[in-house]
Design a protein around this motif. Structure first.
Motif, PDB file in Angstrom:
ATOM      1  N   ILE A 177      -3.522   2.194  11.225  1.00 29.93           N
ATOM      2  CA  ILE A 177      -3.026   0.948  10.633  1.00 29.93           C
ATOM      3  C   ILE A 177      -3.557  -0.243  11.417  1.00 29.93           C
ATOM      4  O   ILE A 177      -3.953  -1.265  10.839  1.00 29.93           O
ATOM      5  CB  ILE A 177      -1.481   0.960  10.570  1.00 29.93           C
ATOM      6  CG1 ILE A 177      -1.017   1.993   9.535  1.00 29.93           C
ATOM      7  CG2 ILE A 177      -0.926  -0.430  10.253  1.00 29.93           C
ATOM      8  CD1 ILE A 177       0.474   2.288   9.576  1.00 29.93           C
ATOM      9  N   THR A 188       5.486   9.462   6.936  1.00 31.16           N
ATOM     10  CA  THR A 188       4.243   8.704   7.056  1.00 31.16           C
ATOM     11  C   THR A 188       4.554   7.319   7.616  1.00 31.16           C
ATOM     12  O   THR A 188       5.467   6.645   7.153  1.00 31.16           O
ATOM     13  CB  THR A 188       3.557   8.563   5.683  1.00 31.16           C
ATOM     14  OG1 THR A 188       3.274   9.875   5.185  1.00 31.16           O
ATOM     15  CG2 THR A 188       2.275   7.748   5.772  1.00 31.16           C
ATOM     16  N   ASP A 217      -1.582  -0.169   2.055  1.00 25.88           N
ATOM     17  CA  ASP A 217      -0.922   0.450   0.903  1.00 25.88           C
ATOM     18  C   ASP A 217       0.568   0.133   0.832  1.00 25.88           C
ATOM     19  O   ASP A 217       1.221   0.486  -0.150  1.00 25.88           O
ATOM     20  CB  ASP A 217      -1.081   1.976   0.945  1.00 25.88           C
ATOM     21  CG  ASP A 217      -2.532   2.408   0.889  1.00 25.88           C
ATOM     22  OD1 ASP A 217      -3.363   1.654   0.334  1.00 25.88           O
ATOM     23  OD2 ASP A 217      -2.838   3.498   1.407  1.00 25.88           O
ATOM     24  N   SER A 262       0.518  -1.069   6.861  1.00 25.24           N
ATOM     25  CA  SER A 262      -0.551  -0.390   6.138  1.00 25.24           C
ATOM     26  C   SER A 262      -0.901  -1.162   4.873  1.00 25.24           C
ATOM     27  O   SER A 262      -0.006  -1.651   4.168  1.00 25.24           O
ATOM     28  CB  SER A 262      -0.094   1.025   5.764  1.00 25.24           C
ATOM     29  OG  SER A 262      -1.029   1.628   4.895  1.00 25.24           O
ATOM     30  N   ALA A 273      -7.093  -0.767  10.384  1.00 18.88           N
ATOM     31  CA  ALA A 273      -7.160  -1.386   9.050  1.00 18.88           C
ATOM     32  C   ALA A 273      -6.934  -2.888   9.151  1.00 18.88           C
ATOM     33  O   ALA A 273      -7.608  -3.671   8.464  1.00 18.88           O
ATOM     34  CB  ALA A 273      -6.137  -0.740   8.116  1.00 18.88           C
ATOM     35  N   GLN A 315      -1.526   7.596  13.226  1.00 17.81           N
ATOM     36  CA  GLN A 315      -1.258   6.697  12.100  1.00 17.81           C
ATOM     37  C   GLN A 315      -1.111   5.243  12.550  1.00 17.81           C
ATOM     38  O   GLN A 315      -1.579   4.324  11.870  1.00 17.81           O
ATOM     39  CB  GLN A 315      -0.004   7.152  11.356  1.00 17.81           C
ATOM     40  CG  GLN A 315      -0.177   8.506  10.681  1.00 17.81           C
ATOM     41  CD  GLN A 315       1.108   8.950  10.033  1.00 17.81           C
ATOM     42  OE1 GLN A 315       1.428   8.451   8.957  1.00 17.81           O
ATOM     43  NE2 GLN A 315       1.843   9.846  10.672  1.00 17.81           N
ATOM     44  N   LEU A 335       4.284   3.575   7.848  1.00 22.96           N
ATOM     45  CA  LEU A 335       3.918   2.499   6.928  1.00 22.96           C
ATOM     46  C   LEU A 335       3.577   1.209   7.655  1.00 22.96           C
ATOM     47  O   LEU A 335       2.915   0.336   7.102  1.00 22.96           O
ATOM     48  CB  LEU A 335       5.065   2.245   5.949  1.00 22.96           C
ATOM     49  CG  LEU A 335       5.504   3.448   5.122  1.00 22.96           C
ATOM     50  CD1 LEU A 335       6.764   3.117   4.340  1.00 22.96           C
ATOM     51  CD2 LEU A 335       4.384   3.895   4.204  1.00 22.96           C
ATOM     52  N   GLY A 336       4.052   1.094   8.888  1.00 25.09           N
ATOM     53  CA  GLY A 336       3.793  -0.107   9.666  1.00 25.09           C
ATOM     54  C   GLY A 336       4.396   0.030  11.042  1.00 25.09           C
ATOM     55  O   GLY A 336       5.162   0.965  11.307  1.00 25.09           O
TER      56      GLY A 336
END
Length: 169
Positions: A25, A65, A94, A92, A28, A21, A67-68
């Protein structure tokens, strides 16, 4: 009286189980064209060895999850620079505008100051206005603009050099 809202994320140390993950990120961010000169995220082994173990943080939602993330790297092996690190913060797409970047940056400031690190620095593309605003709000200053410091996708790019000096050291 209403109880204060609790954040929808928690901060913790980055661990190998976060690798997929974290690197997604990072990719992305790379894909925006305004985050780094890199064109693809490294594999976990390269990423892991390039970051200081005690200064890697992730933000997780209630399901675990990522997120950053934020991490720091040494700028030099010379002993006079032991208190200076370069850092990165990625959130992320999102999860933007939820305070995650600021929380990660604050955690990085706390961990580095506790370790005797006196300067956090980074180079940010001028087009990355959200990152520049985040860093300004967290007490970073602009040192200057390094004009045409490197080529990225066949285009010369400027980089804004920012830093934050420890307020406790």
């Amino acid at each position: 009286m209403t109880a204060p809202a609790t954040p929808a994320f928690a901060l913790t140390a980055m661990r190998p189980e976060h690798a997929v993950q974290v690197l997604a990120i990072y990719q992305a961010g790379i894909d925006t064209g305004h985050a780094t000169f890199e064109t693809c995220a490294p594999d976990w082994a390269a990423f892991n060895t390039s970051k200081l173990a005690d200064h890697r943080h992730v933000a997780l939602d209630a399901d675990g999850t990522v997120l950053g993330w934020a991490a720091a790297s040494a700028v030099s092996e010379r002993c006079v620079y032991t208190g200076v690190v370069e850092h990165s913060v990625y959130v992320s797409p999102d999860a933007h505008t939820r305070g995650i970047g600021r929380a990660l940056l604050d955690a990085l400031v706390t961990s580095t100051e506790a370790a005797g690190i006196w300067t956090l620095q980074s180079g940010i593309f001028p087009e990355n206005t959200a990152s520049l605003a985040l860093h300004r709000a967290a007490g970073f200053r602009t040192v200057g603009v390094r004009e045409r410091v490197g080529r990225h996708n066949d285009t010369w790019r400027d980089v804004v050099l920012i830093e934050r000096r420890s307020r406790v050291l």
